[in-house]
Design a protein around this motif. Structure first.
Motif, PDB file in Angstrom:
ATOM      1  N   ARG A  58       0.822  -1.212   0.000  1.00 29.21           N
ATOM      2  CA  ARG A  58       0.000   0.000   0.000  1.00 29.21           C
ATOM      3  C   ARG A  58       0.858   1.265   0.000  1.00 29.21           C
ATOM      4  NH1 ARG A  58      -0.113  -2.541   4.803  1.00 29.21           N
ATOM      5  NH2 ARG A  58       0.147  -1.381   6.747  1.00 29.21           N
ATOM      6  N   THR A  59       1.997   1.202   0.669  1.00 34.07           N
ATOM      7  CA  THR A  59       2.878   2.362   0.765  1.00 34.07           C
ATOM      8  C   THR A  59       3.657   2.549  -0.527  1.00 34.07           C
ATOM      9  OG1 THR A  59       3.076   1.722   3.071  1.00 34.07           O
ATOM     10  CG2 THR A  59       4.489   3.503   2.319  1.00 34.07           C
ATOM     11  N   ARG A  60       4.195   1.464  -1.025  1.00 35.60           N
ATOM     12  CA  ARG A  60       4.934   1.463  -2.300  1.00 35.60           C
ATOM     13  C   ARG A  60       4.047   1.970  -3.438  1.00 35.60           C
ATOM     14  NH1 ARG A  60       5.890  -4.048  -2.122  1.00 35.60           N
ATOM     15  NH2 ARG A  60       4.521  -4.355  -3.883  1.00 35.60           N
ATOM     16  N   THR A  61       2.793   1.499  -3.460  1.00 30.20           N
ATOM     17  CA  THR A  61       1.854   1.901  -4.512  1.00 30.20           C
ATOM     18  C   THR A  61       1.522   3.387  -4.404  1.00 30.20           C
ATOM     19  OG1 THR A  61       0.918  -0.334  -4.542  1.00 30.20           O
ATOM     20  CG2 THR A  61      -0.379   1.406  -5.585  1.00 30.20           C
ATOM     21  N   THR A  62       1.315   3.878  -3.184  1.00 29.32           N
ATOM     22  CA  THR A  62       1.053   5.307  -2.987  1.00 29.32           C
ATOM     23  C   THR A  62       2.225   6.129  -3.521  1.00 29.32           C
ATOM     24  OG1 THR A  62      -0.235   4.813  -0.985  1.00 29.32           O
ATOM     25  CG2 THR A  62       0.504   7.096  -1.281  1.00 29.32           C
ATOM     26  N   ALA A  63       3.437   5.720  -3.183  1.00 29.93           N
ATOM     27  CA  ALA A  63       4.634   6.435  -3.638  1.00 29.93           C
ATOM     28  C   ALA A  63       4.721   6.426  -5.167  1.00 29.93           C
ATOM     29  CB  ALA A  63       5.884   5.815  -3.027  1.00 29.93           C
ATOM     30  N   LYS A  64       4.423   5.290  -5.784  1.00 31.55           N
ATOM     31  CA  LYS A  64       4.484   5.196  -7.249  1.00 31.55           C
ATOM     32  C   LYS A  64       3.449   6.087  -7.921  1.00 31.55           C
ATOM     33  CE  LYS A  64       6.402   0.535  -7.585  1.00 31.55           C
ATOM     34  NZ  LYS A  64       6.127  -0.857  -7.973  1.00 31.55           N
ATOM     35  N   ILE A  65       2.233   6.113  -7.389  1.00 32.94           N
ATOM     36  CA  ILE A  65       1.173   6.950  -7.969  1.00 32.94           C
ATOM     37  C   ILE A  65       1.566   8.421  -7.879  1.00 32.94           C
ATOM     38  CG2 ILE A  65      -1.204   7.768  -7.660  1.00 32.94           C
ATOM     39  CD1 ILE A  65      -1.917   4.862  -6.785  1.00 32.94           C
ATOM     40  N   MET A  66       2.055   8.828  -6.720  1.00 36.40           N
ATOM     41  CA  MET A  66       2.431  10.229  -6.543  1.00 36.40           C
ATOM     42  C   MET A  66       3.654  10.567  -7.388  1.00 36.40           C
ATOM     43  SD  MET A  66       1.449  10.762  -2.524  1.00 36.40           S
ATOM     44  CE  MET A  66       1.233  12.537  -2.487  1.00 36.40           C
ATOM     45  N   ALA A  67       4.599   9.647  -7.467  1.00 41.01           N
ATOM     46  CA  ALA A  67       5.800   9.865  -8.285  1.00 41.01           C
ATOM     47  C   ALA A  67       5.426  10.098  -9.745  1.00 41.01           C
ATOM     48  CB  ALA A  67       6.738   8.667  -8.155  1.00 41.01           C
ATOM     49  N   LYS A  68       4.438   9.366 -10.216  1.00 38.97           N
ATOM     50  CA  LYS A  68       3.993   9.534 -11.606  1.00 38.97           C
ATOM     51  C   LYS A  68       3.498  10.964 -11.838  1.00 38.97           C
ATOM     52  CE  LYS A  68       0.850   7.653 -15.070  1.00 38.97           C
ATOM     53  NZ  LYS A  68      -0.228   6.717 -15.361  1.00 38.97           N
ATOM     54  N   GLU A  69       2.744  11.503 -10.888  1.00 37.33           N
ATOM     55  CA  GLU A  69       2.243  12.875 -10.997  1.00 37.33           C
ATOM     56  C   GLU A  69       3.384  13.882 -11.038  1.00 37.33           C
ATOM     57  OE1 GLU A  69      -1.143  13.970 -11.192  1.00 37.33           O
ATOM     58  OE2 GLU A  69      -1.415  11.837 -11.593  1.00 37.33           O
ATOM     59  N   TRP A  70       4.460  13.566 -10.326  1.00 40.01           N
ATOM     60  CA  TRP A  70       5.614  14.471 -10.242  1.00 40.01           C
ATOM     61  C   TRP A  70       6.635  14.223 -11.345  1.00 40.01           C
ATOM     62  CZ3 TRP A  70       6.074  12.623  -4.574  1.00 40.01           C
ATOM     63  CH2 TRP A  70       5.116  13.262  -3.783  1.00 40.01           C
ATOM     64  N   LYS A  71       6.344  13.238 -12.207  1.00 36.68           N
ATOM     65  CA  LYS A  71       7.276  12.838 -13.271  1.00 36.68           C
ATOM     66  C   LYS A  71       8.619  12.374 -12.680  1.00 36.68           C
ATOM     67  CE  LYS A  71       4.904  15.331 -16.858  1.00 36.68           C
ATOM     68  NZ  LYS A  71       3.654  14.983 -16.304  1.00 36.68           N
ATOM     69  N   TYR A  72       8.517  11.700 -11.556  1.00 39.31           N
ATOM     70  CA  TYR A  72       9.663  11.125 -10.851  1.00 39.31           C
ATOM     71  C   TYR A  72       9.734   9.657 -11.257  1.00 39.31           C
ATOM     72  CZ  TYR A  72      12.619   9.860  -6.822  1.00 39.31           C
ATOM     73  OH  TYR A  72      13.636   9.413  -6.016  1.00 39.31           O
ATOM     74  N   PRO A  73      10.877   9.168 -11.680  1.00 43.96           N
ATOM     75  CA  PRO A  73      10.955   7.775 -12.129  1.00 43.96           C
ATOM     76  C   PRO A  73      10.683   6.782 -10.995  1.00 43.96           C
ATOM     77  CG  PRO A  73      13.132   8.775 -12.078  1.00 43.96           C
ATOM     78  CD  PRO A  73      12.157   9.858 -11.739  1.00 43.96           C
ATOM     79  N   LYS A  74       9.636   5.961 -11.162  1.00 47.82           N
ATOM     80  CA  LYS A  74       9.248   5.051 -10.080  1.00 47.82           C
ATOM     81  C   LYS A  74      10.356   4.064  -9.710  1.00 47.82           C
ATOM     82  CE  LYS A  74       6.631   1.896 -13.014  1.00 47.82           C
ATOM     83  NZ  LYS A  74       5.320   1.383 -13.342  1.00 47.82           N
ATOM     84  N   GLN A  75      11.235   3.755 -10.677  1.00 47.00           N
ATOM     85  CA  GLN A  75      12.331   2.840 -10.362  1.00 47.00           C
ATOM     86  C   GLN A  75      13.375   3.502  -9.455  1.00 47.00           C
ATOM     87  OE1 GLN A  75      11.554   3.957 -13.383  1.00 47.00           O
ATOM     88  NE2 GLN A  75      13.369   4.673 -14.461  1.00 47.00           N
ATOM     89  N   ALA A  76      13.297   4.830  -9.295  1.00 44.55           N
ATOM     90  CA  ALA A  76      14.241   5.551  -8.437  1.00 44.55           C
ATOM     91  C   ALA A  76      13.748   5.649  -6.985  1.00 44.55           C
ATOM     92  CB  ALA A  76      14.499   6.945  -8.999  1.00 44.55           C
ATOM     93  N   ILE A  77      12.542   5.158  -6.712  1.00 47.80           N
ATOM     94  CA  ILE A  77      12.028   5.167  -5.340  1.00 47.80           C
ATOM     95  C   ILE A  77      12.858   4.202  -4.505  1.00 47.80           C
ATOM     96  CG2 ILE A  77      10.051   4.602  -3.870  1.00 47.80           C
ATOM     97  CD1 ILE A  77       8.252   5.383  -6.286  1.00 47.80           C
TER      98      ILE A  77
END
Length: 166
Positions: A58-77
């Motif tokens: 749930r936490t990882r998914t939240t971070a990925k969704i928000m990262a997408k909005e910020w154009k932050y590469p999800k693989q960099a989380i």
């Protein structure tokens, strides 16, 4: 100055009571709230340069969704095992390992640790609960994350999905 965004995971799905807590996904509301809260940070001009997350689904998914909005590469989380259901003191251990090149960092984690840590950070505000997808932001007067705990901190804002922005 260093800016820390503490973000609680979005609302999770409790439909399967036998599911392991670590593996619980987001529910419909959680999937809607995460991009909304990411957009609110964009409106404030606050986009993290580094995202650190608990590895729980749930936490990882939240971070990925928000990262997408910020154009932050999800693989960099960065996934940090210690953040799963941690105590407030664990946040400081994670923070002191952050590279000083990063000025703004978001940490995605869980309650009760995230609420306890938010209350530890500043005397200016006390909160009973960081709700799901809630964001608690502070700025520390330091150039090094290693000195974050000792640095003077300024409360920036506390926002969450049911909070009306005026």
């Amino acid at each position: 100055m260093k800016t820390l965004l503490l973000i609680r995971h979005a609302k999770s799905n409790w439909n399967n009571p036998d599911m392991d807590d670590f593996d619980r996904p987001l529910n419909k509301r959680g999937k809607q709230n995460a991009p909304e809260m990411a957009s609110r940070l964009l409106m404030r001009g606050m986009v993290p340069e580094l995202i650190i997350s608990s590895p729980a689904k749930r936490t990882r998914t939240t971070a990925k969704i928000m990262a997408k909005e910020w154009k932050y590469p999800k693989q960099a989380i960065l996934l940090e095992e210690e953040l799963y259901l941690c105590y407030a003191s664990t946040f400081l251990k994670v923070i002191t390992k952050i590279d000083d090149d990063f000025e703004a960092v978001a940490i995605f984690a869980h309650n009760p640790g995230i609420t306890d840590f938010a209350n530890y950070l500043t005397q200016e505000i006390r909160i009973d609960n960081v709700p799901t997808t809630g964001i608690f932001a502070v700025q520390a007067d330091t150039n090094s994350w290693k000195d974050f705990d000792r640095a003077a901190k300024k409360f920036l804002f506390f926002d969450y999905p049911k909070h009306e922005i005026g």
